[in-house]
Design a protein around this motif. Structure first.
Motif, PDB file in Angstrom:
ATOM      1  N   ILE A  23    -103.592  31.979-124.029  1.00  0.00           N
ATOM      2  CA  ILE A  23    -102.557  32.478-124.936  1.00  0.00           C
ATOM      3  C   ILE A  23    -101.166  32.164-124.383  1.00  0.00           C
ATOM      4  CG2 ILE A  23    -101.467  34.585-125.811  1.00  0.00           C
ATOM      5  CD1 ILE A  23    -104.306  35.734-126.147  1.00  0.00           C
ATOM      6  N   PHE A  24    -100.981  32.421-123.100  1.00  0.00           N
ATOM      7  CA  PHE A  24     -99.671  32.139-122.504  1.00  0.00           C
ATOM      8  C   PHE A  24     -99.397  30.640-122.456  1.00  0.00           C
ATOM      9  CE2 PHE A  24    -100.167  36.470-120.849  1.00  0.00           C
ATOM     10  CZ  PHE A  24     -98.924  36.984-121.188  1.00  0.00           C
ATOM     11  N   GLN A  25    -100.417  29.843-122.227  1.00  0.00           N
ATOM     12  CA  GLN A  25    -100.225  28.395-122.212  1.00  0.00           C
ATOM     13  C   GLN A  25     -99.834  27.879-123.595  1.00  0.00           C
ATOM     14  OE1 GLN A  25    -104.013  27.194-120.569  1.00  0.00           O
ATOM     15  NE2 GLN A  25    -103.146  26.867-118.532  1.00  0.00           N
ATOM     16  N   VAL A  26    -100.497  28.364-124.619  1.00  0.00           N
ATOM     17  CA  VAL A  26    -100.180  27.938-125.983  1.00  0.00           C
ATOM     18  C   VAL A  26     -98.757  28.345-126.349  1.00  0.00           C
ATOM     19  CG1 VAL A  26    -100.720  28.297-128.422  1.00  0.00           C
ATOM     20  CG2 VAL A  26    -102.562  27.905-126.783  1.00  0.00           C
ATOM     21  N   ALA A  29     -96.378  26.093-124.470  1.00  0.00           N
ATOM     22  CA  ALA A  29     -96.392  24.735-125.019  1.00  0.00           C
ATOM     23  C   ALA A  29     -95.623  24.680-126.340  1.00  0.00           C
ATOM     24  CB  ALA A  29     -97.828  24.266-125.219  1.00  0.00           C
ATOM     25  N   ASN A  30     -95.796  25.670-127.183  1.00  0.00           N
ATOM     26  CA  ASN A  30     -95.081  25.702-128.462  1.00  0.00           C
ATOM     27  C   ASN A  30     -93.570  25.788-128.258  1.00  0.00           C
ATOM     28  OD1 ASN A  30     -97.426  25.538-129.962  1.00  0.00           O
ATOM     29  ND2 ASN A  30     -97.630  27.750-130.208  1.00  0.00           N
ATOM     30  N   ALA A  31     -93.177  26.469-127.192  1.00  0.00           N
ATOM     31  CA  ALA A  31     -91.745  26.622-126.920  1.00  0.00           C
ATOM     32  C   ALA A  31     -91.133  25.382-126.284  1.00  0.00           C
ATOM     33  CB  ALA A  31     -91.518  27.825-126.010  1.00  0.00           C
ATOM     34  N   LEU A  32     -91.975  24.514-125.727  1.00  0.00           N
ATOM     35  CA  LEU A  32     -91.458  23.369-124.965  1.00  0.00           C
ATOM     36  C   LEU A  32     -91.772  22.025-125.604  1.00  0.00           C
ATOM     37  CD1 LEU A  32     -92.310  24.589-121.349  1.00  0.00           C
ATOM     38  CD2 LEU A  32     -90.078  24.591-122.477  1.00  0.00           C
ATOM     39  N   GLY A  33     -92.195  22.031-126.845  1.00  0.00           N
ATOM     40  CA  GLY A  33     -92.399  20.769-127.533  1.00  0.00           C
ATOM     41  C   GLY A  33     -93.780  20.183-127.416  1.00  0.00           C
ATOM     42  N   GLY A  34     -94.766  20.983-127.025  1.00  0.00           N
ATOM     43  CA  GLY A  34     -96.142  20.500-126.929  1.00  0.00           C
ATOM     44  C   GLY A  34     -96.722  20.668-125.545  1.00  0.00           C
ATOM     45  N   PRO A  35     -98.013  20.348-125.368  1.00  0.00           N
ATOM     46  CA  PRO A  35     -98.681  20.536-124.075  1.00  0.00           C
ATOM     47  C   PRO A  35     -98.003  19.807-122.919  1.00  0.00           C
ATOM     48  CG  PRO A  35    -100.296  20.132-125.805  1.00  0.00           C
ATOM     49  CD  PRO A  35     -98.946  19.889-126.413  1.00  0.00           C
ATOM     50  N   THR A  36     -97.371  18.660-123.175  1.00  0.00           N
ATOM     51  CA  THR A  36     -96.729  17.930-122.078  1.00  0.00           C
ATOM     52  C   THR A  36     -95.606  18.737-121.448  1.00  0.00           C
ATOM     53  OG1 THR A  36     -95.172  16.808-123.557  1.00  0.00           O
ATOM     54  CG2 THR A  36     -97.279  15.701-123.115  1.00  0.00           C
ATOM     55  N   GLY A  37     -95.043  19.672-122.203  1.00  0.00           N
ATOM     56  CA  GLY A  37     -93.976  20.502-121.648  1.00  0.00           C
ATOM     57  C   GLY A  37     -94.433  21.416-120.537  1.00  0.00           C
ATOM     58  N   LEU A  38     -95.752  21.649-120.438  1.00  0.00           N
ATOM     59  CA  LEU A  38     -96.266  22.569-119.428  1.00  0.00           C
ATOM     60  C   LEU A  38     -96.078  22.061-118.001  1.00  0.00           C
ATOM     61  CD1 LEU A  38     -99.584  23.727-121.163  1.00  0.00           C
ATOM     62  CD2 LEU A  38     -97.480  25.035-120.897  1.00  0.00           C
ATOM     63  N   ILE A  39     -95.981  20.745-117.819  1.00  0.00           N
ATOM     64  CA  ILE A  39     -95.774  20.253-116.450  1.00  0.00           C
ATOM     65  C   ILE A  39     -94.306  20.275-116.060  1.00  0.00           C
ATOM     66  CG2 ILE A  39     -97.866  18.840-116.411  1.00  0.00           C
ATOM     67  CD1 ILE A  39     -96.065  16.385-116.846  1.00  0.00           C
ATOM     68  N   HIS A  66     -90.106  20.998-112.450  1.00  0.00           N
ATOM     69  CA  HIS A  66     -90.854  21.988-111.659  1.00  0.00           C
ATOM     70  C   HIS A  66     -92.103  21.341-111.065  1.00  0.00           C
ATOM     71  CE1 HIS A  66     -92.303  25.979-110.478  1.00  0.00           C
ATOM     72  NE2 HIS A  66     -91.124  26.457-110.841  1.00  0.00           N
ATOM     73  N   ASP A  67     -92.873  22.167-110.340  1.00  0.00           N
ATOM     74  CA  ASP A  67     -93.977  21.645-109.529  1.00  0.00           C
ATOM     75  C   ASP A  67     -95.125  21.053-110.334  1.00  0.00           C
ATOM     76  OD1 ASP A  67     -92.491  22.491-107.445  1.00  0.00           O
ATOM     77  OD2 ASP A  67     -93.924  23.953-106.671  1.00  0.00           O
ATOM     78  N   GLY A  68     -95.278  21.442-111.602  1.00  0.00           N
ATOM     79  CA  GLY A  68     -96.388  20.899-112.382  1.00  0.00           C
ATOM     80  C   GLY A  68     -96.369  19.381-112.431  1.00  0.00           C
ATOM     81  N   GLN A  69     -95.173  18.798-112.507  1.00  0.00           N
ATOM     82  CA  GLN A  69     -95.065  17.340-112.550  1.00  0.00           C
ATOM     83  C   GLN A  69     -95.552  16.699-111.249  1.00  0.00           C
ATOM     84  OE1 GLN A  69     -90.908  16.149-112.761  1.00  0.00           O
ATOM     85  NE2 GLN A  69     -90.329  17.807-111.358  1.00  0.00           N
ATOM     86  N   LEU A  70     -95.398  17.415-110.129  1.00  0.00           N
ATOM     87  CA  LEU A  70     -95.839  16.883-108.844  1.00  0.00           C
ATOM     88  C   LEU A  70     -97.358  16.896-108.753  1.00  0.00           C
ATOM     89  CD1 LEU A  70     -93.202  18.677-106.612  1.00  0.00           C
ATOM     90  CD2 LEU A  70     -93.116  16.360-107.540  1.00  0.00           C
ATOM     91  N   SER A 162     -98.068  30.862-113.105  1.00  0.00           N
ATOM     92  CA  SER A 162     -98.817  29.701-112.635  1.00  0.00           C
ATOM     93  C   SER A 162     -99.539  29.005-113.783  1.00  0.00           C
ATOM     94  CB  SER A 162     -99.825  30.118-111.566  1.00  0.00           C
ATOM     95  OG  SER A 162    -100.575  29.008-111.113  1.00  0.00           O
ATOM     96  N   ALA A 163    -100.091  29.792-114.712  1.00  0.00           N
ATOM     97  CA  ALA A 163    -100.782  29.206-115.861  1.00  0.00           C
ATOM     98  C   ALA A 163     -99.810  28.449-116.758  1.00  0.00           C
ATOM     99  CB  ALA A 163    -101.489  30.296-116.666  1.00  0.00           C
ATOM    100  N   ARG A 164     -98.585  28.935-116.865  1.00  0.00           N
ATOM    101  CA  ARG A 164     -97.589  28.311-117.732  1.00  0.00           C
ATOM    102  C   ARG A 164     -96.928  27.098-117.078  1.00  0.00           C
ATOM    103  NH1 ARG A 164     -93.772  33.202-118.971  1.00  0.00           N
ATOM    104  NH2 ARG A 164     -92.541  31.556-119.991  1.00  0.00           N
ATOM    105  N   LEU A 165     -96.883  27.072-115.757  1.00  0.00           N
ATOM    106  CA  LEU A 165     -96.230  25.972-115.043  1.00  0.00           C
ATOM    107  C   LEU A 165     -97.219  24.965-114.476  1.00  0.00           C
ATOM    108  CD1 LEU A 165     -93.519  27.958-113.030  1.00  0.00           C
ATOM    109  CD2 LEU A 165     -93.232  26.728-115.187  1.00  0.00           C
TER     110      LEU A 165
END
Length: 251
Positions: A23-26, A29-39, A66-70, A162-165
């Motif tokens: 739920i938090f991931q969705v 993602a909706n707030a950041l333009g899609g799943p790719t925003g999570l990283i 943030h660290d997700g991209q790493l 952590s789940a969101r990032l």
């Protein structure tokens, strides 16, 4: 509690953790333009071009990110053949590659790339919350406590973050709590394996090893097991650090 009832209880709490994380991931993602925003890939990070080549529609965030991209980049190159050179302008490859387990698991050992790797990270993060929540419920049952205390994991703001990032924290927490559960069930070997993996997910998780070693030494009076509980995870992390530093230097 009968075994079948225990299993149903643990499955329930596992699903609670997974669903809440999803739920938090969705929502994120909706707030950041899609799943790719999570990283949280930064448009000014040295890895931006690499990430764009893998995720052409990536929703960049302004700045360094943030660290997700790493973890995503490391998942593309677990052995450090080319990513360290690309991240070194802004990051310490030695430090970043220390936390290898999450990108390795999410990428299936480097087999996945592109969107598949991104979804691997999303799924592993959500499942980790489920495992951590179920492990907390199992610990509670073994201590004669209401398993609803597992909500302290599922509703923890740090777990949500952590789940969101898409960071390694939830995987490390899941393995650490699984180790506690295993030790209480007197499955010492499984506990040591979980502790070693937790340290490879995020090195501060070795605090679990230190705590369980103390419990095994003073409460169970099993000194050999206590030594293994802290030495094996520590040696595993040191061995990986020595190997990856040698690999990075050889490139």
């Amino acid at each position: 509690m009968p075994i079948a009832a225990r299993h149903r209880t643990l499955l329930k709490w596992f699903l609670v953790g997974v669903v809440l994380a999803a739920i938090f991931q969705v929502a994120q993602a909706n707030a950041l333009g899609g799943p790719t925003g999570l990283i949280h890939a930064g448009d000014r990070h040295p890895l931006a071009d690499l990430i764009r080549s893998e995720l052409p529609d990536v929703a960049f965030t302004e700045g360094i990110g943030h660290d997700g991209q790493l973890f995503y980049a490391i998942g593309l190159d677990p052995l450090g053949r080319f990513v360290p050179d690309q991240m070194v302008a802004a990051e310490s490859p030695s430090y970043r590659y220390r936390r290898i387990l999450f990108p390795v698991v999410a990428s299936l050992g480097g087999l996945l790339d592109g969107e598949a790797l991104l979804w691997g990270m999303i799924v592993v993060s959500a499942l980790s919350v489920g495992v951590a929540t179920a492990a907390a419920a199992d610990i509670a049952l073994r201590l004669g406590i209401n398993p609803a205390v597992a909500l302290a994991v599922a509703l923890n703001p740090g777990v949500w973050m952590s789940a969101r990032l898409l960071t390694a924290d939830n995987l490390a927490l899941a393995l650490g709590l699984a180790a506690v559960s295993a030790l209480l069930a007197r499955k010492e070997t499984l506990a040591v394996v979980c502790l070693a993996l937790a340290g490879l997910a995020k090195e501060p998780a070795l605090a679990f090893a230190a705590g369980l070693a103390g419990y095994t030494w003073w409460s169970l009076d099993e000194r050999k097991s206590a030594a293994a509980t802290v030495l094996v995870p520590g040696a595993s992390l040191l061995a990986w650090m020595a190997y990856k530093d040698a690999v990075v230097r050889s490139q």
